[in-house]
Scaffold this active site. Structure first.
Site, mmCIF file in Angstrom:
data_model
loop_
_atom_site.group_PDB
_atom_site.id
_atom_site.type_symbol
_atom_site.label_atom_id
_atom_site.label_comp_id
_atom_site.label_asym_id
_atom_site.label_seq_id
_atom_site.Cartn_x
_atom_site.Cartn_y
_atom_site.Cartn_z
ATOM 1 N N ASP A 196 -1.589 6.312 6.368
ATOM 2 C CA ASP A 196 -2.686 5.433 5.954
ATOM 3 C C ASP A 196 -2.944 4.441 7.096
ATOM 4 O O ASP A 196 -2.138 3.552 7.343
ATOM 5 C CB ASP A 196 -2.276 4.694 4.677
ATOM 6 C CG ASP A 196 -3.351 3.728 4.194
ATOM 7 O OD1 ASP A 196 -4.365 3.541 4.893
ATOM 8 O OD2 ASP A 196 -3.153 3.140 3.108
ATOM 9 N N LYS A 255 -12.238 -2.190 7.157
ATOM 10 C CA LYS A 255 -11.517 -3.142 7.990
ATOM 11 C C LYS A 255 -11.988 -3.014 9.449
ATOM 12 O O LYS A 255 -12.666 -3.896 9.969
ATOM 13 C CB LYS A 255 -10.001 -2.934 7.876
ATOM 14 C CG LYS A 255 -9.443 -3.443 6.541
ATOM 15 C CD LYS A 255 -9.175 -2.325 5.579
ATOM 16 C CE LYS A 255 -8.251 -2.626 4.432
ATOM 17 N NZ LYS A 255 -8.361 -3.837 3.677
ATOM 18 N N TRP A 311 0.815 -1.229 0.000
ATOM 19 C CA TRP A 311 0.000 0.000 0.000
ATOM 20 C C TRP A 311 0.835 1.259 0.000
ATOM 21 O O TRP A 311 0.403 2.304 -0.514
ATOM 22 C CB TRP A 311 -1.010 -0.044 1.145
ATOM 23 C CG TRP A 311 -1.961 -1.188 0.921
ATOM 24 C CD1 TRP A 311 -2.026 -2.352 1.617
ATOM 25 C CD2 TRP A 311 -2.929 -1.300 -0.135
ATOM 26 N NE1 TRP A 311 -2.974 -3.190 1.065
ATOM 27 C CE2 TRP A 311 -3.545 -2.575 -0.009
ATOM 28 C CE3 TRP A 311 -3.324 -0.471 -1.181
ATOM 29 C CZ2 TRP A 311 -4.537 -3.019 -0.875
ATOM 30 C CZ3 TRP A 311 -4.321 -0.907 -2.043
ATOM 31 C CH2 TRP A 311 -4.907 -2.173 -1.896
#
Lengths: 361, 361
Positions: free
Chosen positions: B172, B196, B102
């Site tokens: 993030d 999530k 990511w």
């Protein structure tokens, strides 16, 4: 309160059977052991949901094979920023036909990326009519022409597809998509936030001719590229799965009810009944839009005395008719009567309006 | 199948009580006569849902008053494109610390807008460790430093906040937000896709210091401006209302369960149990991440013989343990054990792993 007739402009009423099905399978989708909202977008369960939704929408709208159908997060406003990024060179001219609030929004979003030419603008007339095609001042070298098929706030709707020659035509169909048949091949791109005719807010549908995606646009992040979304089947990143799923249930419902041809008939009857009630009220109610371009989806109307507005809204709510307050830009009332609003709902509204007029007229 | 223990990395398992409540009020939200998914985002019902969700998230994460909390459509990937647009001048340097997939994605999205400097990169080591802070090569004039608090695929997590001096730190937190207390004031911005730890996919949370929003960035469409979203209370356009609502139910559930302090304890116990089962398997299972930076949220692991992978997945599913297949980038297995995964679920997984090892070891 049991379920009311909900005339909200969007988010808007959904078919009760769709909500019932979503509720029934919310904890365990088809024996998967989990909710569809909890399952991976790349797993077999959601892949099935996603591909069925695309296939059903293609059937509903007779989408040609050379068009991609994308399910994207972000609303129509986001697409309005992505359009110039994907279809225009930096600073290139693009033509905008402004027939209400959302046409103006489209220009605002495009402004940093293109030279937006207002080819026609209904604002001087209060957006009560659509400028005649003969009066549009199109650019010689426009990347595209942008129109708003139906203006949700002002209640103005194109009743046919304008001819713009060989220039790609792009249309915001947020509030009228799937309300009647459309010849997709006349457009380079059609886009719509789902929250009026297609399902819940949080997913947008983009129907776009594949070919120009590969060769145009300007520097932009990969996540802003329609071509990449098309190549990845709208799974460039995690898509809004539950919203996509709910839209898919609405597509199946529309197909089961007879498709867009049937909804076109119902929508015309609903709009005819409501406009007739307004026009036949002896001035108690009024709609100011030119009859030829009156929206079949969003019917703004005003009481002859706005001092009655509060009573109208309160008594309507008592009668099980909610979300009739007009947009703050216009005031008055607005009845949004999308596909999922049953004809019985419009009959109930018309009955209430007649009865209210008799009591207060 | 009844409800299984679902180890999906996201979209991920939600608290069963949240799904039950959402299902119970799906057709009529608190007597409104319509579903929350059908009501206007500007109406009193959704405004209440929205403001309670923001207040609850502020409580959960102890968000300081000088930070805006935004609920936006689009996932973390979209935020990765918006970060340079909002925080950097065109072509300005920005530092990226890459500790997994990511982090690389974040650079790809930023690339058209900034000069992305890879200040540290764990790829040569297979992303099994986080490069030591002393080895980071930060720019002199970076607009910001970007880190990925937890890497969902590689299972690598920062266990404390890196010190980057006065340069704005942006993180993030998609896969670890609200899993433990965080000192928000150490960051200029924290962002997270909700799917999530916070709820359903289709909404992202952005927690951002207000002050820099007003003075930085580069040309961009209004819909891409965090400052405008902050000014409008995340209602610059129609937000993903149902996703926001579901996240709000999850926030209330987290508060009722004891808040992030309690989840930090549970998450540590769950992670400890699972890593112990892996490390104590005599090599039958292995996790290759340096123990000091092992993720408490996502536990990738491999069987000593990948010929057993199919049997492991099939037998796990039979045992009511689903979505354990590893990300295609790594193969093997992955157990995501976010807040909503109960400790009983991890115990069941550990029990199954022991039993599978005995049968196949």
């Amino acid at each position: 309160m049991t379920r009311a007739y909900n005339f909200s402009a969007g988010p808007a009423t959904l078919p009760e059977t769709v909500l019932e099905q979503a509720g029934a399978e919310l904890l365990d989708w088809h024996g998967a052991g989990a909710s569809i909202v909890e399952l991976s977008h790349r797993g077999p369960e959601f892949m099935q949901v996603a591909s069925e939704a695309e296939a059903d929408l293609r059937t509903l709208l007779s989408v040609p094979d050379d068009y991609a159908v994308l399910f994207l997060s972000g609303g129509a406003t986001t697409q309005q920023a992505l359009i110039p990024l994907n279809f225009a060179a930096p600073g290139q001219a693009a033509d905008y036909v402004v027939t209400g609030h959302w046409g103006k929004t489209a220009i605002k979003q495009a402004h940093p990326y293109v030279s937006a030419n207002v080819a026609a603008d209904g604002e001087a007339g209060g957006f009560r009519d659509i400028p005649a095609r003969a009066d549009w001042r199109l650019s010689d070298d426009a990347a595209y022409v942008h129109v708003t098929a139906n203006e949700t706030i002002h209640g103005v709707e194109f009743r046919d597809t304008p001819d713009v020659g060989d220039v790609p035509l792009i249309a915001d169909f947020s509030s009228s998509i799937a309300s009647e048949p459309v010849d997709v091949s006349r457009y380079a791109m059609i886009y719509a936030g789902a929250q009026k005719n297609l399902g819940p807010v949080g997913v947008s549908v983009v129907i776009v001719r594949r070919e120009p995606l590969e060769r145009s646009g300007q520097p932009r992040a990969p996540i802003f590229e329609y071509a990449r979304h098309a190549q990845s089947g709208s799974m460039l990143n995690t898509p809004p799965t539950f919203n996509w799923y709910l839209a898919g249930l609405v597509f199946k419902w529309m197909l089961a009810e007879g498709g867009v041809e049937e909804f076109a008939r119902r929508n015309q009857r609903k709009a005819d009944a409501l406009y007739a009630a307004i026009d036949g009220s002896g001035g108690f109610y009024r709609n100011e839009v030119a009859p030829a371009v009156r929206s079949r989806m969003n019917v703004p109307f005003f009481l002859h005395d706005d001092g009655l507005d509060k009573a109208f809204l309160a008594e309507a709510k008592e009668a099980g008719l909610i979300s009739l307050k007009g947009h703050r830009a216009l005031g008055g009332m607005r009845a949004s009567i999308y596909n999922a609003m049953p004809e019985a709902g419009v009959r109930a509204l018309v009955g209430f309006m007649d009865e209210f007029r008799q009591r207060h007229g």
